[in-house]
Design a protein around this motif. Sequence first.
Motif, PDB file in Angstrom:
ATOM      1  N   VAL A 530     -27.170   5.177 -25.152  1.00 16.05           N
ATOM      2  CA  VAL A 530     -26.634   4.703 -23.873  1.00 16.05           C
ATOM      3  C   VAL A 530     -26.798   5.793 -22.814  1.00 16.05           C
ATOM      4  O   VAL A 530     -27.249   5.535 -21.696  1.00 16.05           O
ATOM      5  CB  VAL A 530     -25.154   4.286 -24.010  1.00 16.05           C
ATOM      6  CG1 VAL A 530     -24.536   4.028 -22.640  1.00 16.05           C
ATOM      7  CG2 VAL A 530     -25.043   3.047 -24.881  1.00 16.05           C
ATOM      8  N   THR A 814     -29.408  -1.327 -26.205  1.00 17.01           N
ATOM      9  CA  THR A 814     -28.627  -2.546 -26.366  1.00 17.01           C
ATOM     10  C   THR A 814     -28.775  -3.100 -27.779  1.00 17.01           C
ATOM     11  O   THR A 814     -27.795  -3.495 -28.410  1.00 17.01           O
ATOM     12  CB  THR A 814     -29.122  -3.588 -25.344  1.00 17.01           C
ATOM     13  OG1 THR A 814     -29.150  -2.968 -24.068  1.00 17.01           O
ATOM     14  CG2 THR A 814     -28.230  -4.784 -25.321  1.00 17.01           C
ATOM     15  N   TYR A 818     -25.845  -3.565 -30.423  1.00 15.74           N
ATOM     16  CA  TYR A 818     -25.657  -4.860 -31.067  1.00 15.74           C
ATOM     17  C   TYR A 818     -25.658  -4.687 -32.588  1.00 15.74           C
ATOM     18  O   TYR A 818     -24.795  -5.215 -33.291  1.00 15.74           O
ATOM     19  CB  TYR A 818     -26.778  -5.823 -30.647  1.00 15.74           C
ATOM     20  CG  TYR A 818     -26.766  -7.110 -31.418  1.00 15.74           C
ATOM     21  CD1 TYR A 818     -25.891  -8.136 -31.091  1.00 15.74           C
ATOM     22  CD2 TYR A 818     -27.618  -7.286 -32.509  1.00 15.74           C
ATOM     23  CE1 TYR A 818     -25.859  -9.303 -31.814  1.00 15.74           C
ATOM     24  CE2 TYR A 818     -27.593  -8.457 -33.237  1.00 15.74           C
ATOM     25  CZ  TYR A 818     -26.716  -9.467 -32.891  1.00 15.74           C
ATOM     26  OH  TYR A 818     -26.678 -10.619 -33.619  1.00 15.74           O
ATOM     27  N   VAL A 857     -19.576   2.254 -25.032  1.00 16.41           N
ATOM     28  CA  VAL A 857     -20.318   2.257 -23.766  1.00 16.41           C
ATOM     29  C   VAL A 857     -19.744   3.307 -22.820  1.00 16.41           C
ATOM     30  O   VAL A 857     -20.466   4.076 -22.196  1.00 16.41           O
ATOM     31  CB  VAL A 857     -20.291   0.860 -23.119  1.00 16.41           C
ATOM     32  CG1 VAL A 857     -20.965   0.900 -21.754  1.00 16.41           C
ATOM     33  CG2 VAL A 857     -20.986  -0.150 -24.009  1.00 16.41           C
ATOM     34  N   VAL A 904     -25.290  -4.818 -19.390  1.00 16.64           N
ATOM     35  CA  VAL A 904     -26.154  -5.252 -20.487  1.00 16.64           C
ATOM     36  C   VAL A 904     -25.521  -4.917 -21.836  1.00 16.64           C
ATOM     37  O   VAL A 904     -25.528  -5.716 -22.772  1.00 16.64           O
ATOM     38  CB  VAL A 904     -27.544  -4.589 -20.350  1.00 16.64           C
ATOM     39  CG1 VAL A 904     -28.449  -5.034 -21.462  1.00 16.64           C
ATOM     40  CG2 VAL A 904     -28.164  -4.930 -19.016  1.00 16.64           C
ATOM     41  N   ALA A 905     -24.955  -3.713 -21.923  1.00 13.63           N
ATOM     42  CA  ALA A 905     -24.383  -3.275 -23.188  1.00 13.63           C
ATOM     43  C   ALA A 905     -23.187  -4.136 -23.576  1.00 13.63           C
ATOM     44  O   ALA A 905     -23.039  -4.522 -24.741  1.00 13.63           O
ATOM     45  CB  ALA A 905     -23.977  -1.809 -23.093  1.00 13.63           C
ATOM     46  N   ALA A 908     -24.329  -7.327 -24.923  1.00 10.81           N
ATOM     47  CA  ALA A 908     -24.818  -7.200 -26.297  1.00 10.81           C
ATOM     48  C   ALA A 908     -23.664  -7.105 -27.273  1.00 10.81           C
ATOM     49  O   ALA A 908     -23.725  -7.606 -28.397  1.00 10.81           O
ATOM     50  CB  ALA A 908     -25.714  -5.986 -26.428  1.00 10.81           C
TER      51      ALA A 908
END
Lengths: 928, 113
Positions: A530, A814, A818, A857, A904-905, A908
Amino acid sequence: MNLWAHIRAWFNGIFRRSEITSELDEELRAHVQNRADDLVRSGLPRAEAARRARIEFGGHEKFKEECREAFGTRLLEVFLQDLRFSVRMLRKSPGFAAVAILTLALGIGANTAIFTLLDQILLRMLPVKDPPQLVLLEIVGHYYGNSSGDSVVSYPMYRDFQEHHEVFSGMFCHRFTTASLSFGGQAERVRVELVSGTYFSVLGVHPALGRTLTPDDDRVPNGEPLVVLNYAFWRQRFGGDPAIVGKTLLVNNRNMTVIGVAQAGFDGVEADRSANFFVPIMMQEAFMGERKTPLLTDRRTRWAQAFGRLKPGITREQAKAALQPLTHSMLEMEVQEPAFRHASAYDREQFVKSQVNVLPGSQGYSYTRNDLRTPLWVLMAITGFVLLIACANLANLLLSRSAGRQKEIGVRLAIGASRGRIFHQLLIESLVLATLGGLVGLALAFWADQALMAIYLPEDSSGLTISTTSDARILLFTLAITFLTGIAFGFAPALQSTKPDLNSTLKDEAGSVVRGGRGGLRQALVIAQVAFSLVLLVGAGLFLRTLTNLRGVSPGFPVERLIGFELNPWLNGYTAEQSKDFYQRLTENLRTIPGVQSVGLAAVRILQGSEWDSGLTVEGYSPSRPDDHPEAYMNKISPNYFATLGVSFIAGRDFTLQDGRPVKKGPDQDEEESTMAVIINETFARRYFSGRNPIGLHLGFGTDPRTKTNMEIIGVVKDTKYTGLRDDIPEQAFLPYLAAGFTGQSRMTVYLRTAIDPAPVMRAVREKVRAMDASLPVYGMRTTEEEISNSLSTERMIAGLSSIFGFLAALLATIGLYGVMAHAVARRTREIGIRMALGAEKRSVLWMVMRQVSLLVAVGLAAGIPAALALGQLGGRWISGMLFGVPATDPMNIALAALLMAGVALLAGFLPARRASRVDPMVALRYE
Amino acid sequence: MTSQAQILPGTLDLLILKAVSLGPLHGYGVLLRIEQISHGALLIEQGALYPALFRLVRQGLLKASWGTSDNNRRAKFYELTSTGRKRLRQEADGWNRLAAAIASALDTQPEEI
């Protein structure tokens, strides 16, 4: 032991392995039979004897293994075994293998692609003898005279160096130029290097055919009409005709004889402008024009680059120290010459303080290299980051895979495989993945480089040759990063999965994902991903903003439907009078083309990075410091040039054809003394005439104390950009192109404003020029829109690639996130089931998982934001030339990148969280 | 075979070289020859013989070739190479010096000090 026996044993061990094994079997069997025979003879029954013999012998397989080990090939065998096993394991999980190979291919491919460019543009040396010995001389300091090109000296100065130096084993000089070549009834524009007679021998370049130039071909000014062809040009233009030697070419309307073809692969010493052929520098007038003082004797014009080959053992520093006194005495001599009679005391004083610089010359000279150095290193750093992120991702994938393979590894440990052996095998598995990824990456890199060349290199790239095919260096680079990558992502997971961890196998591994152990490593990897991705997104943001900002910059006139092209009739033998006449007829002819609104000519094509600047004397303005004299970027233009561009006048008027003609003010005045009209731009007027009306005031060429101010300002125009969009608008002064002293010896750029689509007009223009003179090459024809787009090609490439890599990195991060969350949720299925059975709500389960996602994150961003800021601080100055209108540490940009990354993270992470919240308690409790 | 001694590590190679120096032998023959020349006093693990033979071949001290044994079986025969002969001499000298030194040390009586 003798070496030969060793090698033979190895050879046998590798290539005759099965033969040796069967021989060994036979030998051991024979032993047991012999023993049994003896036992029978001593009175035992046969069956019992055979049994006893086998028992006495001991473990058959064990001894066989020991024998093989004694043969010294066990390591290789183990390796082959592991390799086969690894390939088998990977084939059993094709999905995992595909994702892993693709990830690696992207990472390795990106690095190889950029390295290919970097290597060719920045690192490659000239294909000549011992390139590190080559150096380029440069004189730095206050100059008095004309200068054309980078790191150039005057020709007499080069000769002085050549005659008096003691540090070189040889010197040569050269000058790049263009010419018009007619051969077989076809005229074309070619690139030429004017070279000294020592050029080929000092470089160590041999002829492929005929001979190269020697100092004997370097004696008579204008008397050495000889040509050495570039090998590639000879193949392409003359079909590799071996009978070319001795033939005559028409170069700039002059007959020149081909004496040979240079060694294949040698394109001259300018890396980004390959020369089509080489001509003795004595011929320079045929290429660069005639002057009152010929360039070969003029000390006040610098135009040739001087290279030297250092004597063995001499360093650049030693050479500089040895050349400085020589340089100083030359300058002292020059300052006494008549050319300095009007120079100010300040100019003289500063002039003799100039220093000589000895620059590395192993790569020759390249303008592109200087422009692309920082961008290419930045791209290399970016792809390096991408590869790191890909490694982290794969390490993560392997960790979750090893969790699934816990049982398999446990069994292998239990039946006696050593931990080292399993570690070894897992590492080989990683290396197999890396190798496959590397192979795909190599193919990808080749394709990507071709696409990059096609998209980003301007068509008119004047012979910058970049080969996209991989050679040994590129392969070696790819091999090295492939191997390092394999180790990098495979090491930690292999170590982890072979760690005998009884606790976790006995205990259920389930627990919070934000706890130590194996989960800890995976989380650290995700956090790192990240953080890295954020840095890359910040970079991409900066370059995108730069591109948008530059696209928003106006050159000061409308760019739509404006065509420019160049020609140089002088190269085809036109005299000054003929050129003058040609340009006037051309202007009239072009104006008759349907759709053409206006036609204008200029000596300097603008927005191309080229410049012509000159020191001026301004009436009524005295500089505050002696080194702060007025200076302006100059251009010579035709009437209607401004109308064609769409630049309006603030005051005064445009040139007329009349302004070009010399006006005699009385019978005693010659043309030199006549006045000339000049137009200045807004910035010039503001800077030097603040408040005063400049119309009717005078300027003079040069800054000497008694310069005649014989140019009368007749107009002031609105500001326009000159060298490029990035650069500030300079003070500018415009002269009429047909003014006194017009020789027609340089090219002209013709601008046309059209009322309709430019494409058909371009065709019509070519027709018109062909009708006037079929042998006159028209070149560089393009619209200003194309020109601006070309001038932004580097910015576009950086913005495009950094965005692609930034998003690739974010995507990988991501996927990593996930993976970790999906794995954690899967392991906790039962726990979640129990929670829900006990009444936990869906929403709270969702929140429970999302909290962990957010934590990961947040930690990643908390690490990434300061990293991006620090990089901006440290690298800001370094990349400031690549940015436009946005500071490297722009908080808005960082905030946007962080927001994007977080969005986005979290998305996911939401998928596994939702799955967790949908766990059916009944199913979950029956699970396992 | 009353009192058999385990051979010292490292001496197996020397014994094999000695046995083979008396004439080419196949693997089982080497075993019998060592028993014979040690008068049955040394015990050799039969299987361990082969890794040792392989090692000596690889070191170029022995060379091997296939032939027919007394009982008409195909067998691999080992013989000494010239380097093997040299090595046997050196090792034998070394061993004898060592044995003599140890024997003399063990024979020492208290009054000799």
